[in-house]
Design an enzyme around this catalytic site. Structure first.
Site, PDB file in Angstrom:
ATOM      1  N   LEU A 177       0.820  -1.222   0.000  1.00 25.86           N
ATOM      2  CA  LEU A 177       0.000   0.000   0.000  1.00 25.86           C
ATOM      3  C   LEU A 177       0.849   1.265   0.000  1.00 25.86           C
ATOM      4  O   LEU A 177       0.341   2.347  -0.210  1.00 25.86           O
ATOM      5  CB  LEU A 177      -0.947   0.007   1.205  1.00 25.86           C
ATOM      6  CG  LEU A 177      -2.150  -0.940   1.100  1.00 25.86           C
ATOM      7  CD1 LEU A 177      -2.993  -0.866   2.381  1.00 25.86           C
ATOM      8  CD2 LEU A 177      -3.009  -0.634  -0.112  1.00 25.86           C
ATOM      9  N   ASN A 180       7.094  -3.248   4.063  1.00 30.00           N
ATOM     10  CA  ASN A 180       8.246  -2.463   3.565  1.00 30.00           C
ATOM     11  C   ASN A 180       7.851  -1.019   3.236  1.00 30.00           C
ATOM     12  O   ASN A 180       8.092  -0.528   2.143  1.00 30.00           O
ATOM     13  CB  ASN A 180       8.905  -3.148   2.378  1.00 30.00           C
ATOM     14  CG  ASN A 180       7.978  -3.337   1.192  1.00 30.00           C
ATOM     15  OD1 ASN A 180       6.757  -3.348   1.351  1.00 30.00           O
ATOM     16  ND2 ASN A 180       8.537  -3.478   0.011  1.00 30.00           N
ATOM     17  N   ASP A 208       0.578  -9.478  -5.133  1.00 34.95           N
ATOM     18  CA  ASP A 208       1.851  -8.761  -4.965  1.00 34.95           C
ATOM     19  C   ASP A 208       1.742  -7.368  -5.608  1.00 34.95           C
ATOM     20  O   ASP A 208       2.698  -6.865  -6.213  1.00 34.95           O
ATOM     21  CB  ASP A 208       3.029  -9.552  -5.545  1.00 34.95           C
ATOM     22  CG  ASP A 208       4.387  -9.049  -5.020  1.00 34.95           C
ATOM     23  OD1 ASP A 208       4.396  -8.086  -4.211  1.00 34.95           O
ATOM     24  OD2 ASP A 208       5.415  -9.619  -5.417  1.00 34.95           O
TER      25      ASP A 208
END
Lengths: 312, 427
Positions: free
Chosen positions: B69, B100, B310
């Site tokens: 996001l 991340n 992903d």
């Protein structure tokens, strides 16, 4: 006469007829380089930008001289003098260059495919002067020009290319060019330097140098880069020279009229013995001389010069 | 708030499959009625909304367990709000966001920030996945206990492999007591320093290759870790036939390993890179045709449990550059369902199998709830499987447009996405 295309990005997209046109035109222009006054007005008023994002002496000088002999204005930009050192992207730099209306941009770049990005974005003609490990079309064309000049033909010849095929844009473009023109190409090197699926490019592959050069009409050795030792591609220059170096001993496998070629710069005593590089078989300096004529041919064909103008 | 979804094919794998009416009262499924003689909990006239679902599929809300996001930190690529909108448009009622971000989600504070932000939007559910190691640096464990309490549903260093095998071992062992599964990004860094799949296409383009073994070596290691510890490991974005083979064999021996793949791996091959399309660059890379076939077979036989996108938004800044400089990753939230439905059309998966992989299995792996059940949460996706359209990334909800599927003709899409009994997306 001319090429109905905007860019020269690779050999694959050139037709046999286009390659012949380029080589024939180069043959014709070559004579200009031996005149006392080595300049014709063909491309007067045209601007050629030499955008070299990777160090190069031979190729840049060759393009520069070619442009000047045709009376084009050539401007040289290297990575260290461009704003790319200030963090500007390749596309932004190129768009800024284009705003100054060049006719042709010659690009050398360390990233494979970078010329495609420019060709998509800009309306100027792009000539690929070497991109990463991908292609070096002007080198392959000047190699073909040199071989044709010496042998009178390309069809049916046997070309051996020896060295680090995996990292070589020269090898890729020469495989594409020579096979397209009807020659047979054999690649040789240690398995660490042969990329996966290279046979799909249309060349024969062997790990045995003697097998590759046996009966070859042309033997081309490629520069071995010392830094590849760090990625474990070969143990030492000494062992490489022993197994894949072109030595006087190995010449006995080659017919007496075979040509010895090298795209330069050469590592004397590693991939080629000094006495062979300087010997009677060697056409290494003819390659360099032909490079100027070949690049004149491309600038002329893309720059839309008027052929007849060179006599006035 | 009362809603009726009428006349759709209600599919809850292994439980329900038939033409039924679903009655929703507030946030709960009040009734699922097959025959007219069953008495509905309320009359059609009393419903606030009646959805005609004839010809449509009424499925448990879809769950995407692998989404980036980008918020906090890289809101120019995506935000929690735009990511949620893209998810809703793609038919997802729940998404799991990777850690991340900047800062990394390795703390209760970041987890709480993401959850607050997502809840304030009252839309698609967001389940944060926290970092295996502090700062994704692979040196120290993050506080799984506190992260779980704050709402994290799994841990992963996604984007980076856990290089240190001892750390991976301890992460799996420690997570067992907390009940938070470990998701592994499998990559052997000393082998993966290329920019696309190793093979003829890379050789032709002069791009450095990433061999299949760069993935499968780490898959093997993590299977060994699961065997050693007895704790579960979930393998993210499986792309190679070797990984499939190892996971299949491990499952047969009873190792607690699960796996996901992404729509691009069952749809595309490395041929898509041709002409240096940076929208076909991701890690792991698009593989050869034989790998694509293996991934499809693994979906069909259950070796791969889940389909996860992903979804990795990047701006033109990261993508309109030479191929080897371009960032890895593509967006996927709005294309996952139609690409999954292609597998059903091609006969590779049954519709209930697809729904398992896009909803029930991710829920099972992460300990979430999913299903069409009386008394259950009204998280539902109404899918029109025959709707044909052309997907244009520029018209999508994501802030980014980095997709190789731009301009593709698609068949099937979510016509309603319902979370907690509220319609968060409809077309």
């Amino acid at each position: 006469m001319g090429l109905s295309r905007k860019d020269i990005l690779d050999i694959d997209s050139l037709s046999v007829d286009e390659i012949q046109t380029i080589l024939d035109t180069a043959d014709g222009l070559k004579e200009i380089n031996s005149r006392p006054i080595k300049k014709v007005p063909t491309l007067r008023g045209k601007t050629v930008i030499l955008f070299f994002h990777e160090p190069s002496t031979r190729t840049r000088t060759s393009f520069d001289i070619a442009a000047k002999r045709l009376s084009a204005d050539s401007i040289s930009i290297s990575a260290s003098t461009s704003s790319m050192v200030k963090g500007e992207t390749l596309i932004d730099t190129a768009k800024n260059l284009e705003a100054m209306s060049p006719d042709i941009i010659v690009l050398r770049h360390a990233s494979s495919g970078a010329p495609y990005l420019l060709a998509k974005t800009l309306s100027a003609s792009i000539i690929n002067a070497g991109d990463g490990m991908h292609a070096h079309p002007t080198q392959a064309l000047l190699d073909m020009m040199t071989v044709r000049e010496e042998k009178g033909r390309l069809e049916g010849l046997r070309i051996a290319i020896i060295g680090d095929i995996a990292h070589s844009r020269v090898a890729r473009s020469n495989v594409a060019g020579f096979t397209k023109m009807g020659a047979e190409v054999c690649l040789a090197g240690p398995p660490t330097m042969i990329p996966y699926g290279v046979d799909t490019l249309g060349a024969h592959v062997t790990y045995d140098m003697d097998e590759a050069i046996e009966g070859a009409d042309v033997v081309m050795t490629l520069r071995i880069q010392r830094e590849r030792q760090k990625s474990f591609l070969f143990p030492t220059e000494r062992e490489y020279a022993k197994r894949y170096g072109l030595t006087p001993d190995r010449l006995k496998h080659i017919p007496p009229d075979a040509l010895i070629m090298h795209p330069g710069p050469i590592n004397r005593g590693v991939e080629i013995a000094p006495e062979i590089a300087d010997g009677p078989y060697s056409v290494i300096l003819d390659q360099v001389a032909n490079g100027v004529a070949l690049r004149m041919s491309l600038l002329y064909l893309l720059g839309g010069g008027v052929r007849n103008a060179d006599d006035h | 708030m009362r809603m009726i979804i009428k006349g759709g094919r209600v599919v809850d794998p292994e439980k329900l499959d038939g033409i039924m009416d679903v009655y929703i009262e507030n946030d709960t499924i009040a009734a699922i009625i097959e025959k007219k003689n069953d008495s509905p909990p309320f009359k059609e006239d009393d419903a606030d909304r009646v959805i005609n679902a004839e010809g449509c599929i009424v499925a448990p809300g879809l769950i995407d367990m692998h989404v980036h996001l980008r918020e906090p930190g890289e809101e120019y690529k995506e935000s929690i709000e735009t990511g949620i909108q893209a998810a809703g448009a793609g038919g997802f009622t729940s998404i799991c966001c990777m850690p991340n971000t900047k800062p990394v989600n390795d703390s209760k504070e970041v987890t709480t920030y993401i959850l607050k932000r997502a809840m304030s939007l009252r839309s698609v559910r967001v389940f944060p996945v926290a970092a295996v190691s502090l700062g994704l640096e692979g040196e120290a464990l993050s506080e799984y206990g506190e992260l779980k309490e704050a709402g994290a549903v799994a841990v992963t260093d996604d984007g980076h492999p856990v290089v240190n095998s001892q750390l991976m071992r301890r992460a799996i062992e420690y997570s067992k007591s907390i009940g938070i599964p470990v998701i592994s990004h499998t990559e052997e860094l000393t082998l993966s320093n290329g920019v696309m799949n190793e093979g003829p296409v890379a050789t032709r383009l002069g791009l450095s290759g990433i061999p299949n073994a760069a993935e499968s070596i780490m898959v093997m290691r993590d299977i060994a870790m699961a065997e050693l510890t007895g704790g579960p490991v979930h393998i993210a974005h499986v792309s190679t036939s070797e990984s499939v083979r190892e996971i299949r064999a491990a499952k047969q021996r009873g190792v607690p390993v699960t796996a996901e793949t992404a729509p691009h791996f069952f749809t595309l091959t490395d041929q898509s890179v041709a002409e240096y399309d940076t929208h076909a660059k991701m890690y792991p890379p698009l593989r050869a045709a034989k790998d694509r076939r293996s991934v499809c077979e693994a979906l069909a036989d259950g070796t791969i449990d889940a389909i996860a996108t992903d979804h990795a938004p990047h701006s033109a800044l990261e993508k309109e550059v030479p191929f080897d400089e371009a960032a890895n990753g593509i967006i996927g939230l709005e294309t996952s369902l139609p690409l999954g439905l292609r597998l059903v059309d091609e006969g590779l998966l049954t519709l209930p199998q697809l729904i398992e992989k896009m909803s029930l299995n991710p829920a099972r792996i992460l300990g979430l709830s999913a299903g069409v059940r009386i008394g259950g949460k009204a998280d539902l996706t109404v899918i029109d499987p025959s709707r044909q359209y052309v997907y244009h990334a520029a018209e999508g909800f994501s802030k980014s447009r980095n997709t190789p599927f731009d301009g593709w003709e698609m068949k099937g899409r979510a016509s309603f996405t319902i979370v907690d009994g509220r319609i968060v997306h409809e077309i």
